[in-house]
Design a protein around this motif. Structure first.
Motif, PDB file in Angstrom:
ATOM      1  N   ASP A  24       0.816  -1.215   0.000  1.00  0.00           N
ATOM      2  CA  ASP A  24       0.000   0.000   0.000  1.00  0.00           C
ATOM      3  C   ASP A  24       0.851   1.268   0.000  1.00  0.00           C
ATOM      4  O   ASP A  24       0.407   2.324   0.435  1.00  0.00           O
ATOM      5  N   ARG A  25       2.060   1.190  -0.541  1.00  0.00           N
ATOM      6  CA  ARG A  25       2.973   2.334  -0.493  1.00  0.00           C
ATOM      7  C   ARG A  25       2.793   3.294  -1.660  1.00  0.00           C
ATOM      8  O   ARG A  25       3.361   4.384  -1.656  1.00  0.00           O
ATOM      9  N   GLY A  26       2.054   2.886  -2.681  1.00  0.00           N
ATOM     10  CA  GLY A  26       1.956   3.709  -3.880  1.00  0.00           C
ATOM     11  C   GLY A  26       0.544   4.131  -4.209  1.00  0.00           C
ATOM     12  O   GLY A  26      -0.170   4.713  -3.386  1.00  0.00           O
ATOM     13  N   SER A  27       0.085   3.771  -5.425  1.00  0.00           N
ATOM     14  CA  SER A  27      -1.198   4.269  -5.930  1.00  0.00           C
ATOM     15  C   SER A  27      -2.119   3.166  -6.442  1.00  0.00           C
ATOM     16  O   SER A  27      -3.133   3.466  -7.065  1.00  0.00           O
ATOM     17  N   SER A  28      -1.771   1.893  -6.184  1.00  0.00           N
ATOM     18  CA  SER A  28      -2.513   0.799  -6.836  1.00  0.00           C
ATOM     19  C   SER A  28      -3.162  -0.176  -5.861  1.00  0.00           C
ATOM     20  O   SER A  28      -3.577  -1.252  -6.265  1.00  0.00           O
ATOM     21  N   HIS A  29      -3.261   0.185  -4.601  1.00  0.00           N
ATOM     22  CA  HIS A  29      -3.845  -0.721  -3.627  1.00  0.00           C
ATOM     23  C   HIS A  29      -5.335  -0.409  -3.434  1.00  0.00           C
ATOM     24  O   HIS A  29      -5.868   0.542  -3.985  1.00  0.00           O
ATOM     25  N   GLY A  30      -5.990  -1.231  -2.658  1.00  0.00           N
ATOM     26  CA  GLY A  30      -7.398  -1.001  -2.349  1.00  0.00           C
ATOM     27  C   GLY A  30      -8.340  -1.713  -3.290  1.00  0.00           C
ATOM     28  O   GLY A  30      -7.955  -2.206  -4.355  1.00  0.00           O
ATOM     29  N   SER A  31      -9.608  -1.751  -2.899  1.00  0.00           N
ATOM     30  CA  SER A  31     -10.591  -2.578  -3.597  1.00  0.00           C
ATOM     31  C   SER A  31     -11.479  -1.810  -4.560  1.00  0.00           C
ATOM     32  O   SER A  31     -12.334  -2.425  -5.208  1.00  0.00           O
ATOM     33  N   ALA A  32     -11.307  -0.500  -4.697  1.00  0.00           N
ATOM     34  CA  ALA A  32     -12.233   0.237  -5.568  1.00  0.00           C
ATOM     35  C   ALA A  32     -11.566   1.460  -6.175  1.00  0.00           C
ATOM     36  O   ALA A  32     -11.075   2.336  -5.458  1.00  0.00           O
ATOM     37  N   ARG A  33     -11.553   1.492  -7.509  1.00  0.00           N
ATOM     38  CA  ARG A  33     -11.186   2.675  -8.281  1.00  0.00           C
ATOM     39  C   ARG A  33     -12.290   2.898  -9.311  1.00  0.00           C
ATOM     40  O   ARG A  33     -12.938   1.944  -9.762  1.00  0.00           O
ATOM     41  N   ILE A  34     -12.487   4.139  -9.713  1.00  0.00           N
ATOM     42  CA  ILE A  34     -13.555   4.459 -10.657  1.00  0.00           C
ATOM     43  C   ILE A  34     -13.161   4.055 -12.074  1.00  0.00           C
ATOM     44  O   ILE A  34     -12.040   4.319 -12.513  1.00  0.00           O
ATOM     45  N   VAL A  35     -14.095   3.429 -12.775  1.00  0.00           N
ATOM     46  CA  VAL A  35     -14.036   3.301 -14.234  1.00  0.00           C
ATOM     47  C   VAL A  35     -15.256   4.024 -14.783  1.00  0.00           C
ATOM     48  O   VAL A  35     -16.334   3.970 -14.205  1.00  0.00           O
TER      49      VAL A  35
ATOM     50  N   ASP B  22     -11.625  -3.412  -8.981  1.00  0.00           N
ATOM     51  CA  ASP B  22     -10.891  -3.802  -7.777  1.00  0.00           C
ATOM     52  C   ASP B  22      -9.402  -3.715  -8.103  1.00  0.00           C
ATOM     53  O   ASP B  22      -8.839  -4.592  -8.764  1.00  0.00           O
ATOM     54  N   ALA B  23      -8.754  -2.633  -7.649  1.00  0.00           N
ATOM     55  CA  ALA B  23      -7.369  -2.361  -8.048  1.00  0.00           C
ATOM     56  C   ALA B  23      -6.417  -3.449  -7.575  1.00  0.00           C
ATOM     57  O   ALA B  23      -5.583  -3.940  -8.355  1.00  0.00           O
TER      58      ALA B  23
END
Length: 382
Positions: A41-52, A143-144
């Motif tokens: 989780d150190r950058g920009s691609s973690h977690g379970s939800a990003r918008i498309v 889900d990123a």
């Protein structure tokens, strides 16, 4: 000396992992070098939800959203897993210009509706509107974290050598071997081409090698708020630009057992660096978003139960950076709106590595140099 690999990818976030997937689908021998753990989780691609979503007024990005959606479906089929959650998308607010977005979608033949605020409030109880509302169906979340895992799993199944805990410290162009990469442990790797998809670490790796534009790294805050009626249908993703520039979406796994709402301001975090970020949520940001929820999202309990930080790595005009300098491909699309394009970015980076032309003139290193100081090109992220 014969290079060990056709392509090395530095960084295994969404963009690097997508590049590995794209390159192995074309039969290239690929190495992926990532300095941290899988799923970090150190950058920009973690977690379970990003918008498309499809809604952009800019025809370049609008066109790209269509191909990106197709490639997300291809990844789901290839990996045998569900990554997209299509719930539709809403754009509203006096500074969001829903009418302009509707015109762009109409030109591209993307189905959409332009609704009065009363109709939108009736359709989505618990959300508040005070002007025209754009709704389009082809939007939702990806889900990123699971997307990164899927990209890498499928690349590995096609022979990619994926190395976590392998920090690249030096990139050395070499006429005989293409590129030599030196790691923090003192090991070396040779490759014909390399794609640097290192996000907030890109400037440290590429400084002096290519005419990199100024990249601003900032720490953003996100919050999760529970719904008053957790059994209700999920709301669409929402981009709302008024007094605050906010976005909200179903939180997925990070939203807990009741799929709480993920909410944040876009591009409101303070400057930092990849090495000095503190990971602490700004109390003022928490207060602003909590007040926003009270005013605009009455269907939520205005008390966040979860919060986190992530990094944006942004250009001055929010355009992506996708270009090649000799055997080196610069892949820093971020600017707070790159996640939805990840599989397409992987295809574009692979095209560049194989000698193809830049995918879009605005994304080239030269264009960013020429546009230095001009911040008016994109300005429609998330």
């Amino acid at each position: 000396m014969t290079p060990e690999f056709d392509l090395a990818v530095v960084g295994a976030g969404l963009m690097g992992a997508a590049t590995a997937w794209a390159a192995t689908r074309r039969g290239l021998s690929v190495a992926v070098l990532e300095q941290f753990d899988a799923g970090h989780d150190r950058g920009s691609s973690h977690g379970s939800a990003r918008i498309v979503r499809r809604a952009y007024p800019d025809p370049v990005y609008l066109r790209m959203t269509g191909r990106a959606m197709e490639l997300w479906r291809e990844l789901e089929t290839d990996a045998g897993t569900r990554l997209l959650r299509i719930v539709g998308g809403i754009d509203h607010g006096r500074l969001r210009d829903p009418e302009r977005l509707a015109a762009a979608l109409a030109t591209a033949a993307v189905p959409h509706e332009l609704l009065p605020p009363e109709e939108a409030a009736r359709r989505w109880p618990g959300l508040r509107f005070d002007g025209p509302v754009l709704f389009h169906h082809e939007a939702g979340t990806v889900d990123a974290a699971r997307a990164v895992a899927a990209f890498l799993e499928r690349a590995g199944a096609r022979g990619a050598d994926i190395r976590h805990h392998t920090a690249v410290r030096r990139i050395i162009p070499n006429q005989e071997a293409g590129i030599r990469l030196e790691t923090a442990e003192g090991a070396t790797l040779t490759t014909r081409r390399a794609v640097v998809a290192a996000g907030a670490w890109a400037a440290d790796l590429l400084g002096g090698l290519v005419p990199l534009p100024e990249l601003t790294v900032s720490q953003q805050q996100i919050f999760h708020f529970p719904r008053r009626d957790p059994a209700a249908e999920p709301w669409p993703v929402v981009v709302h630009k008024d007094a605050l520039n906010t976005y909200s979406l179903p939180g997925g796994r990070d939203g807990g057992p009741h799929d709480a709402r993920k909410i944040a301001e876009h591009n409101a975090g303070g400057p930092t660096t990849a090495g000095t970020r503190d990971g602490k949520v700004d109390p003022a940001a928490r207060d602003r978003i909590t007040a926003y929820v009270r005013d605009w999202l009455p269907g939520l309990v205005p008390e966040p139960f979860n919060e986190a930080t992530c990094l944006y790595t942004s250009t001055a005009n929010d355009d992506f950076v996708l270009d090649r300098a000799g055997p080196l491909v610069v892949c820093s699309p971020c600017s707070g709106h790159g996640a939805k394009f990840a599989p397409l970015i992987g295809e574009m980076a692979t095209d560049l590595a194989l000698g193809g032309a830049p995918p879009e003139p605005r994304f080239t290193l030269a264009a960013h140099t020429a546009q230095a100081g001009n911040t008016g090109a994109a300005q429609w992220p998330v």
